[in-house]
Design a protein around this motif. Structure first.
Motif, PDB file in Angstrom:
ATOM      1  N   GLU A  19       9.895   5.998 -59.379  1.00 36.77           N
ATOM      2  CA  GLU A  19      11.087   5.157 -59.429  1.00 36.77           C
ATOM      3  C   GLU A  19      10.846   3.866 -60.209  1.00 36.77           C
ATOM      4  O   GLU A  19      11.683   3.453 -61.009  1.00 36.77           O
ATOM      5  N   SER A  20       9.699   3.227 -60.007  1.00 32.79           N
ATOM      6  CA  SER A  20       9.436   1.946 -60.670  1.00 32.79           C
ATOM      7  C   SER A  20       9.310   2.089 -62.182  1.00 32.79           C
ATOM      8  O   SER A  20       9.403   1.105 -62.914  1.00 32.79           O
ATOM      9  N   LEU A  21       9.096   3.325 -62.655  1.00 34.55           N
ATOM     10  CA  LEU A  21       8.993   3.578 -64.089  1.00 34.55           C
ATOM     11  C   LEU A  21      10.286   4.155 -64.659  1.00 34.55           C
ATOM     12  O   LEU A  21      10.356   4.520 -65.824  1.00 34.55           O
ATOM     13  N   HIS A  86       0.596  -2.728 -64.173  1.00 37.26           N
ATOM     14  CA  HIS A  86       1.614  -2.091 -63.330  1.00 37.26           C
ATOM     15  C   HIS A  86       1.107  -1.967 -61.891  1.00 37.26           C
ATOM     16  O   HIS A  86       1.863  -2.179 -60.938  1.00 37.26           O
ATOM     17  N   SER A  89       1.669  -4.791 -59.290  1.00 37.20           N
ATOM     18  CA  SER A  89       2.965  -4.853 -58.609  1.00 37.20           C
ATOM     19  C   SER A  89       3.280  -3.583 -57.827  1.00 37.20           C
ATOM     20  O   SER A  89       4.063  -3.621 -56.879  1.00 37.20           O
ATOM     21  N   HIS A  90       2.700  -2.463 -58.254  1.00 41.36           N
ATOM     22  CA  HIS A  90       3.022  -1.164 -57.660  1.00 41.36           C
ATOM     23  C   HIS A  90       1.743  -0.357 -57.401  1.00 41.36           C
ATOM     24  O   HIS A  90       1.564   0.721 -57.975  1.00 41.36           O
ATOM     25  N   ASP A  93       2.014   3.382 -56.671  1.00 41.75           N
ATOM     26  CA  ASP A  93       2.228   4.297 -57.795  1.00 41.75           C
ATOM     27  C   ASP A  93       0.896   4.791 -58.346  1.00 41.75           C
ATOM     28  O   ASP A  93       0.727   5.988 -58.602  1.00 41.75           O
TER      29      ASP A  93
END
Length: 116
Positions: A19-21, A86, A89-90, A93
């Motif tokens: 989702e974050s990507l 990335h 923050s995530h 993931d």
């Protein structure tokens, strides 16, 4: 490992939603050299310095993802540095994609992290 109809080995691949990507990425299984690089030689040898180096194993995750996470054209989705950023923050993931790569490569999820 999957086999082509002629018996040649084929790297397994799978679309994974992130989702974050903003959608799916393609995760492939590791090459033999990539899988071996996850092992910690010092830990295997039992060196005292090995315990100190175990934390360095997590630095391999962004470098591995830069090789095994692909876009639709089959090119690397991000560089190791971009994966590292990335992951700030995530982190979930990075670990989820890393675990999926492990599964596609015939290892149980978290096996490399557990053995580090």
């Amino acid at each position: 490992m999957a086999q082509a109809t002629n018996g040649s080995p084929v790297l397994r691949k799978e679309a994974v939603p992130v989702e974050s990507l903003g959608g799916d990425v393609i995760v492939r299984a590791m090459l033999g050299s990539e899988r071996l690089s996850l092992g910690n030689l010092a830990r295997l040898r039992g060196d005292a310095e090995g315990a100190q180096e175990i934390g360095d194993d997590f630095k391999l995750v962004p470098r591995l993802l830069a090789k095994v996470v692909l876009n639709e054209q089959g090119d690397p989705f991000m560089t190791a540095e971009e994966w590292d950023i990335h992951g700030g923050s995530h982190p979930e993931d990075l670990l989820r994609l890393f675990d999926r790569c492990q599964e596609l490569s015939g290892r149980t999820p978290g096996e490399a992290r557990k053995n580090s």
